[in-house]
Design a protein around this motif. Structure first.
Motif, PDB file in Angstrom:
ATOM      1  N   SER A 115       0.859  -1.173   0.000  1.00  0.00           N
ATOM      2  CA  SER A 115       0.000   0.000   0.000  1.00  0.00           C
ATOM      3  C   SER A 115       0.900   1.229   0.000  1.00  0.00           C
ATOM      4  N   GLU A 116       0.806   2.011  -1.075  1.00  0.00           N
ATOM      5  CA  GLU A 116       1.579   3.241  -1.225  1.00  0.00           C
ATOM      6  C   GLU A 116       0.813   4.158  -2.158  1.00  0.00           C
ATOM      7  N   GLN A 117       1.242   5.392  -2.279  1.00  0.00           N
ATOM      8  CA  GLN A 117       0.544   6.318  -3.162  1.00  0.00           C
ATOM      9  C   GLN A 117       0.541   5.794  -4.593  1.00  0.00           C
ATOM     10  N   ASP A 118      -0.630   5.747  -5.213  1.00  0.00           N
ATOM     11  CA  ASP A 118      -0.722   5.319  -6.602  1.00  0.00           C
ATOM     12  C   ASP A 118      -0.943   6.533  -7.504  1.00  0.00           C
ATOM     13  N   TYR A 119      -1.179   6.285  -8.788  1.00  0.00           N
ATOM     14  CA  TYR A 119      -1.284   7.377  -9.751  1.00  0.00           C
ATOM     15  C   TYR A 119      -2.488   8.276  -9.485  1.00  0.00           C
ATOM     16  N   GLN A 120      -3.459   7.792  -8.702  1.00  0.00           N
ATOM     17  CA  GLN A 120      -4.619   8.605  -8.339  1.00  0.00           C
ATOM     18  C   GLN A 120      -4.431   9.303  -6.992  1.00  0.00           C
ATOM     19  N   GLY A 121      -3.258   9.097  -6.375  1.00  0.00           N
ATOM     20  CA  GLY A 121      -3.023   9.680  -5.061  1.00  0.00           C
ATOM     21  C   GLY A 121      -3.676   8.907  -3.934  1.00  0.00           C
ATOM     22  N   LYS A 122      -4.117   7.674  -4.217  1.00  0.00           N
ATOM     23  CA  LYS A 122      -4.759   6.836  -3.213  1.00  0.00           C
ATOM     24  C   LYS A 122      -3.782   5.786  -2.689  1.00  0.00           C
ATOM     25  N   TYR A 123      -4.189   5.117  -1.606  1.00  0.00           N
ATOM     26  CA  TYR A 123      -3.324   4.119  -0.972  1.00  0.00           C
ATOM     27  C   TYR A 123      -3.948   2.723  -1.022  1.00  0.00           C
ATOM     28  N   ALA A 124      -4.684   2.452  -2.087  1.00  0.00           N
ATOM     29  CA  ALA A 124      -5.273   1.124  -2.242  1.00  0.00           C
ATOM     30  C   ALA A 124      -4.165   0.087  -2.408  1.00  0.00           C
ATOM     31  N   PRO A 125      -4.189  -1.036  -1.673  1.00  0.00           N
ATOM     32  CA  PRO A 125      -3.137  -2.051  -1.812  1.00  0.00           C
ATOM     33  C   PRO A 125      -3.103  -2.616  -3.222  1.00  0.00           C
ATOM     34  N   HIS A 126      -1.899  -2.936  -3.701  1.00  0.00           N
ATOM     35  CA  HIS A 126      -1.760  -3.581  -5.002  1.00  0.00           C
ATOM     36  C   HIS A 126      -0.787  -4.749  -4.884  1.00  0.00           C
ATOM     37  N   VAL A 127      -0.902  -5.679  -5.809  1.00  0.00           N
ATOM     38  CA  VAL A 127      -0.029  -6.846  -5.828  1.00  0.00           C
ATOM     39  C   VAL A 127       1.273  -6.473  -6.528  1.00  0.00           C
ATOM     40  N   GLU A 128       2.358  -6.447  -5.792  1.00  0.00           N
ATOM     41  CA  GLU A 128       3.667  -6.126  -6.359  1.00  0.00           C
ATOM     42  C   GLU A 128       4.338  -7.382  -6.915  1.00  0.00           C
ATOM     43  N   TRP A 129       4.269  -8.484  -6.171  1.00  0.00           N
ATOM     44  CA  TRP A 129       4.795  -9.767  -6.631  1.00  0.00           C
ATOM     45  C   TRP A 129       3.735 -10.839  -6.414  1.00  0.00           C
ATOM     46  N   ALA A 130       3.666 -11.797  -7.322  1.00  0.00           N
ATOM     47  CA  ALA A 130       2.810 -12.977  -7.158  1.00  0.00           C
ATOM     48  C   ALA A 130       3.335 -14.041  -8.108  1.00  0.00           C
ATOM     49  N   ASP A 145      20.819 -24.802  -8.142  1.00  0.00           N
ATOM     50  CA  ASP A 145      21.387 -23.626  -8.812  1.00  0.00           C
ATOM     51  C   ASP A 145      20.558 -23.136  -9.995  1.00  0.00           C
ATOM     52  N   PHE A 146      19.519 -23.860 -10.354  1.00  0.00           N
ATOM     53  CA  PHE A 146      18.754 -23.533 -11.557  1.00  0.00           C
ATOM     54  C   PHE A 146      17.272 -23.509 -11.196  1.00  0.00           C
ATOM     55  N   SER A 147      16.623 -22.346 -11.365  1.00  0.00           N
ATOM     56  CA  SER A 147      15.223 -22.214 -10.967  1.00  0.00           C
ATOM     57  C   SER A 147      14.436 -21.434 -12.017  1.00  0.00           C
ATOM     58  N   VAL A 148      13.122 -21.641 -12.000  1.00  0.00           N
ATOM     59  CA  VAL A 148      12.197 -20.983 -12.920  1.00  0.00           C
ATOM     60  C   VAL A 148      11.068 -20.377 -12.104  1.00  0.00           C
ATOM     61  N   ARG A 149      10.688 -19.128 -12.440  1.00  0.00           N
ATOM     62  CA  ARG A 149       9.557 -18.478 -11.781  1.00  0.00           C
ATOM     63  C   ARG A 149       8.514 -18.083 -12.824  1.00  0.00           C
ATOM     64  N   LEU A 150       7.250 -18.214 -12.446  1.00  0.00           N
ATOM     65  CA  LEU A 150       6.136 -17.858 -13.310  1.00  0.00           C
ATOM     66  C   LEU A 150       5.202 -16.936 -12.545  1.00  0.00           C
ATOM     67  N   GLY A 151       4.850 -15.797 -13.159  1.00  0.00           N
ATOM     68  CA  GLY A 151       3.935 -14.868 -12.519  1.00  0.00           C
ATOM     69  C   GLY A 151       4.511 -13.469 -12.502  1.00  0.00           C
ATOM     70  N   ARG A 152       4.180 -12.712 -11.472  1.00  0.00           N
ATOM     71  CA  ARG A 152       4.664 -11.328 -11.334  1.00  0.00           C
ATOM     72  C   ARG A 152       5.895 -11.319 -10.435  1.00  0.00           C
ATOM     73  N   THR A 153       6.998 -10.854 -10.982  1.00  0.00           N
ATOM     74  CA  THR A 153       8.262 -10.831 -10.263  1.00  0.00           C
ATOM     75  C   THR A 153       8.859  -9.420 -10.315  1.00  0.00           C
ATOM     76  N   ALA A 154       9.844  -9.179  -9.441  1.00  0.00           N
ATOM     77  CA  ALA A 154      10.537  -7.893  -9.450  1.00  0.00           C
ATOM     78  C   ALA A 154      11.308  -7.731 -10.755  1.00  0.00           C
ATOM     79  N   MET A 155      11.236  -6.534 -11.338  1.00  0.00           N
ATOM     80  CA  MET A 155      12.036  -6.226 -12.519  1.00  0.00           C
ATOM     81  C   MET A 155      13.471  -5.968 -12.052  1.00  0.00           C
ATOM     82  N   PRO A 156      14.426  -6.847 -12.403  1.00  0.00           N
ATOM     83  CA  PRO A 156      15.765  -6.786 -11.803  1.00  0.00           C
ATOM     84  C   PRO A 156      16.719  -5.821 -12.505  1.00  0.00           C
ATOM     85  N   SER A 157      16.246  -4.602 -12.793  1.00  0.00           N
ATOM     86  CA  SER A 157      17.013  -3.668 -13.602  1.00  0.00           C
ATOM     87  C   SER A 157      18.215  -3.094 -12.862  1.00  0.00           C
ATOM     88  N   TYR A 158      18.109  -2.950 -11.539  1.00  0.00           N
ATOM     89  CA  TYR A 158      19.108  -2.238 -10.761  1.00  0.00           C
ATOM     90  C   TYR A 158      19.682  -3.116  -9.652  1.00  0.00           C
TER      91      TYR A 158
END
Length: 380
Positions: free
Chosen positions: A94-109, A118-131
């Motif tokens: 729950s954090e400020q969204d584009y509407q300025g509201k604090y409705a909870p959202h799914v960040e990872w699933a 040493d070798f794994s696979v994930r399916l679904g919503r994951t963190a974008m590992p850009s940084y």
């Protein structure tokens, strides 16, 4: 199609939990953790808004001299360990969204399957590992500063991807590698009238470690659409081609830390073309429970943001401190001076004329400003 995979991941988690419950439910397979930040930011600029990385509509300055909306958030993470190979992760924030509201959202699933240790696979919503700090950028307790440097982390503000990723760990001499590849998509609501849709998002990432040194290499591409996945449309004849590269280095032997990141973003589009380089360098020293740090960051566009409309060039200098005053809690304070060249509005949100897209007369580009941030961060 890929966005449906996230829903399927959640359904899979629920179905698996239901089957376990029908047989012999064991609540110990689930681990629940959480994190939060209570933050306040003061800005000396009163005709424009500092809202931080992302698409937040409210912030410090133009809206209110002091804002609690820039950094404040609360997150819950549930990890389900169904077997030695199969796990699932759900993170809700729950954090400020584009509407300025604090409705909870799914960040990872997502569901993760370890084919080997040493070798794994994930399916679904994951963190974008850009940084370097992609996994922890929203966890104020875990990162060195009050927030990840805006100049760099706002280049690619997308924080998650719906799709598939693969991770492989291996060793080359004394160097450990975590090689990761992903393919997915993301839909980001920027405001009530504008939605950014990234499709065919793919990337390769290599995190190298030698003792206390971590180096991360990133390369990503995506096709960016405005409001629809179909082209042509009133805004686009062709999808915008986005290319992102980054290099990060962080060394932390315990008593002190030093590091930095460099990133380059290129967007090829008829209207919204961008070519921007950004970097930061940082260092800190720990005196018992107190950590002091300094950061210098730079955001240097080679092109203007919209049809020659405005310049976002800026350089900032930050001095901050962290105090771990009790277990699982810390207090952070930071002073940041932002230097804007003549004609630049930097990364501020500036009221603009709806026809010319130029700043309104109340705002004068190129005027430097200061930020003062105070936070309490916690984990549980």
């Amino acid at each position: 199609m890929i966005r449906k995979l996230t829903a399927l991941s959640l359904l899979g988690m629920a179905a698996h939990s239901a089957s376990v419950q029908a047989l012999d439910f064991d609540p110990s397979i689930f681990t629940v953790n959480g994190f939060g930040t209570l933050g306040a930011v003061y800005s000396s600029e009163d005709n424009a808004t500092y809202s931080g990385p992302g698409f937040n509509p409210r912030g410090a300055g133009g809206d209110d001299r002091i804002s609690t909306d820039v950094d404040s958030r609360l997150g819950i993470q549930v990890l389900g360990k169904f077997s030695s190979k199969l796990t699932a992760t759900l993170q809700i924030i729950s954090e400020q969204d584009y509407q300025g509201k604090y409705a909870p959202h799914v960040e990872w699933a997502n569901i993760k399957y370890e084919i080997t240790p040493d070798f794994s696979v994930r399916l679904g919503r994951t963190a974008m590992p850009s940084y370097l700090f992609s996994d922890s950028r929203k966890v104020g307790y875990a990162i060195p500063w009050v927030r990840a440097p805006h100049e760099v982390y706002d280049l690619l503000p997308i924080t998650n991807s719906d799709g598939l990723d693969v991770s492989y760990k291996f060793q080359t001499g004394a160097v450990g590698h975590t090689l990761q590849a992903l393919y997915g998509e993301n839909v980001t609501d920027i405001n009530d009238a504008f939605v950014g849709k990234a499709k065919h998002v793919w990337g390769v990432f290599d995190a190298l470690s030698v003792g206390d040194l971590v180096v991360k290499l990133t390369y990503q591409e995506q096709k960016l659409y405005y409001n629809t996945y179909q082209t042509p449309n009133p805004l686009q004849a062709e999808p915008a081609q986005v290319e992102f590269t980054a290099l990060g280095v962080h060394y932390d032997p315990g008593q002190y830390f030093v590091g930095g990141e460099w990133a380059h973003l290129v967007i090829e589009d008829q209207l919204f073309s961008r070519d921007v380089e950004a970097w930061y360098v940082t260092g800190g020293y720990r005196f018992g429970e107190l950590t002091s740090y300094v950061t210098v960051a730079d955001h240097n566009p080679k092109t203007t943001a919209f049809l020659g409309g405005w310049d976002t060039q800026q350089r900032s200098y930050a001095l901050g401190a962290r105090w771990d005053f009790m277990s699982k809690f810390n207090l952070k304070a930071e002073y940041q001076y932002v230097d804007l060249p003549a004609g630049s509005q930097g990364l501020l949100d500036v009221p603009t004329d709806p026809i010319t897209f130029r700043p309104t007369p109340d705002y004068v580009p190129g005027e430097n400003f200061s930020l003062i941030s105070l936070q309490i961060n916690f984990v549980f």
